[in-house]
Design a protein around this motif. Structure first.
Motif, short mmCIF file in Angstrom:
data_model
loop_
_atom_site.label_atom_id
_atom_site.label_comp_id
_atom_site.label_asym_id
_atom_site.label_seq_id
_atom_site.Cartn_x
_atom_site.Cartn_y
_atom_site.Cartn_z
N UNK A 108 4.12 -4.29 -1.17
CA UNK A 108 2.76 -3.87 -0.81
C UNK A 108 1.84 -4.12 -2.00
N UNK A 109 0.74 -4.81 -1.71
CA UNK A 109 -0.30 -5.03 -2.69
C UNK A 109 -1.47 -4.11 -2.36
N UNK A 110 -2.17 -3.68 -3.36
CA UNK A 110 -3.23 -2.72 -3.15
C UNK A 110 -4.57 -3.39 -2.86
N UNK A 111 -5.48 -2.64 -2.20
CA UNK A 111 -6.86 -3.08 -2.00
C UNK A 111 -6.98 -4.33 -1.17
N UNK A 112 -7.87 -5.24 -1.61
CA UNK A 112 -8.14 -6.44 -0.82
C UNK A 112 -7.04 -7.48 -0.95
N UNK A 113 -5.98 -7.19 -1.74
CA UNK A 113 -4.84 -8.10 -1.84
C UNK A 113 -3.76 -7.78 -0.81
N UNK A 114 -3.99 -6.78 0.03
CA UNK A 114 -2.99 -6.39 1.03
C UNK A 114 -2.74 -7.55 1.99
N UNK A 115 -1.45 -7.79 2.30
CA UNK A 115 -1.06 -8.91 3.15
C UNK A 115 -0.62 -8.39 4.52
N UNK A 116 -0.82 -9.20 5.56
CA UNK A 116 -0.36 -8.80 6.90
C UNK A 116 1.16 -8.83 6.98
N UNK A 117 1.71 -8.03 7.90
CA UNK A 117 3.17 -7.99 8.08
C UNK A 117 3.57 -9.09 9.07
N UNK A 118 3.61 -10.32 8.57
CA UNK A 118 3.94 -11.49 9.36
C UNK A 118 4.97 -12.33 8.62
#
Length: 442
Positions: free
Chosen positions: A304-314
């Motif tokens: 998990x990356x925080x803030x606007x670096x969050x990635x979709x679970x794909x």
């Protein structure tokens, strides 16, 4: 595992999913030894698990033998084991049973599990869809319940509940509705179509929250066209062995409750000495390094990356993350640096049923209906690992969708005979069937 003595740096990869295998494959030309550890000896193609659960694909169609990765890199060693703890000072992964595996670089790509959000009874009675065994449990529970209903509940209502309006929930509800609409009138004439319900529950006001409004509306209309009972803006307050409690304490009787809502890290991650963020997932920086740990990385849904670096679970973030970490390890071996990880969004897809899907692919117009369904089918079949898997999935999906009006065969497992299921049989009895066959071979 016998310790290797080649003297080369050792990369230990935990998890043989999208991210783990992407890392292993990207290291094939790097002068390192690789140890791949997984509690299963197969990779599972999770995006098609719902097709196993709804009896369209064999479990073997969506699994791939992890030891076959050595075909292209004989320096890879596979260890079938489950991680107990990780000693970062000694750089050792400790497995259940006491075995220790030394590492120079560690990549954690173990994936996630269902998050029940503390809903009472959900962890006991709801069936998630994250593993092969869980998909088989859903399938066997489904058909055990239908056989029971056909023998003892003729003329009564039968309901299957799907919790969660993301891609998995929408795809599962659509497949179940087509099973009810197209197949059951032929295969289960004892059950009234009008009294056999597929209910999809979503707490948000719309389906497919990651998609645009047009795709969301298309999915809503497509499910309604298939007579799915949509319950938007609805929360699940409790899951019982015979149904769910929703909204203002309304009870919906159900023989099967499929849980497709939310993810979290497995509880065991708390013992691995890593920083945890939302849902217990492992915190990483912009280079996918685990925060505070040197030469330890995490990729895929477990990271998990925080803030606007969050990635979709794909799948794509896991695949790209695995490739990036492999490049970073290679650069580190040569004393070089790499730029921060930048995810390249290739788009998102979801299918509602035969000839019906939504596609929001980068550099292409947003599509709904048959064109999107063709793209969805092609992408999923192509992404499957192994020629045999692709061919088998193509045959099974093709026969299902091309001859839907003439073929009503279902890929099923063992269920109890009707006379052994007496009136009053509850969910626990049907669960015994699912549990007994959830480890059936592919």
């Amino acid at each position: 595992m016998t310790e290797q003595t080649s003297g080369k740096p050792r990369v230990v990869v935990l998890g043989g999913g999208f991210g783990g295998l992407a890392t292993v494959r990207a290291l094939r030309k790097t002068d390192v030894d690789v140890v791949l550890i997984d509690r299963h000896n197969y990779n599972t193609f999770q995006p098609l698990l719902y097709q196993v659960a709804t009896a369209t694909l064999n479990p073997g169609d969506v699994t791939w033998f992890l030891r076959a990765v050595r075909e292209h890199n004989p320096r890879v060693r596979f260890v079938n084991g489950e991680v107990s703890t990780i000693d970062h000072e000694q750089r050792e992964v400790l497995l259940e049973g006491g075995e220790a595996v030394r590492y120079d670089y560690l990549v954690i790509a173990t994936g996630v599990t269902a998050n029940f959000f503390g809903v009472p009874g959900a962890d006991k009675y709801a069936l998630p869809l994250y593993t092969r065994a869980q998909a088989l449990a859903v399938r066997d529970r489904l058909f055990a319940g239908l056989e029971y209903a056909a023998a003892h509940r003729q003329g009564e209502d039968v309901r299957i509940v799907v919790v969660g309006g993301g891609a998995t929930g929408v795809e599962t509800a659509g497949a179940l509705a087509e099973l009810r609409n197209n197949d059951m009138p032929v295969t289960y004439p004892e059950l009234s179509r009008e009294r056999t319900h597929v209910t999809l529950i979503e707490m948000a006001p719309q389906l497919l929250s990651a998609f645009g409004e047009k795709s969301q509306e298309y999915a809503r209309k497509a499910l309604l066209k298939r007579d799915v009972d949509l319950r938007l803006n609805t929360t699940v307050k409790e899951v019982r062995e015979n149904g769910v409690v929703v909204g203002d304490d309304e009870f919906l009787p159900a023989g099967v409750v499929v849980w497709a809502s939310g993810i979290k890290a497995p509880d065991a991650v708390a013992n691995w000495g890593v920083p945890q963020g939302r849902g217990g997932r492992i915190k990483v920086d912009d280079h996918l390094r685990v925060e505070g740990l040197d030469k330890v990385f995490a990729v895929g849904d477990i990271a998990v990356e925080e803030g606007d670096r969050a990635l979709p679970q794909l799948a794509q973030p896991a695949l790209q993350g695995g490739d990036y970490v492999a490049r970073q390890i290679k650069a580190d071996l040569h004393g070089e640096q790499v730029e921060p990880f930048k995810y390249k969004d290739k788009g998102i897809l979801a299918t509602i049923g035969r000839s019906s899907a939504v596609a929001e692919a980068t550099h292409l117009p947003r599509m709904q209906g048959f064109p999107a369904w063709v793209i969805w089918t092609g992408v999923h079949v192509f992404t499957l690992l192994g020629v045999r898997n692709r061919a088998a999935a193509m045959v099974n999906l093709g026969s299902r969708y091309l001859f839907w009006h003439r073929s009503h065969n279902a890929i099923v497992g063992d269920t109890p005979t009707a006379h052994t299921l007496r009136p009053g049989t509850d969910a626990a009895k049907l669960d015994e069937v699912a549990e007994a066959h959830s480890s059936e071979p592919a």
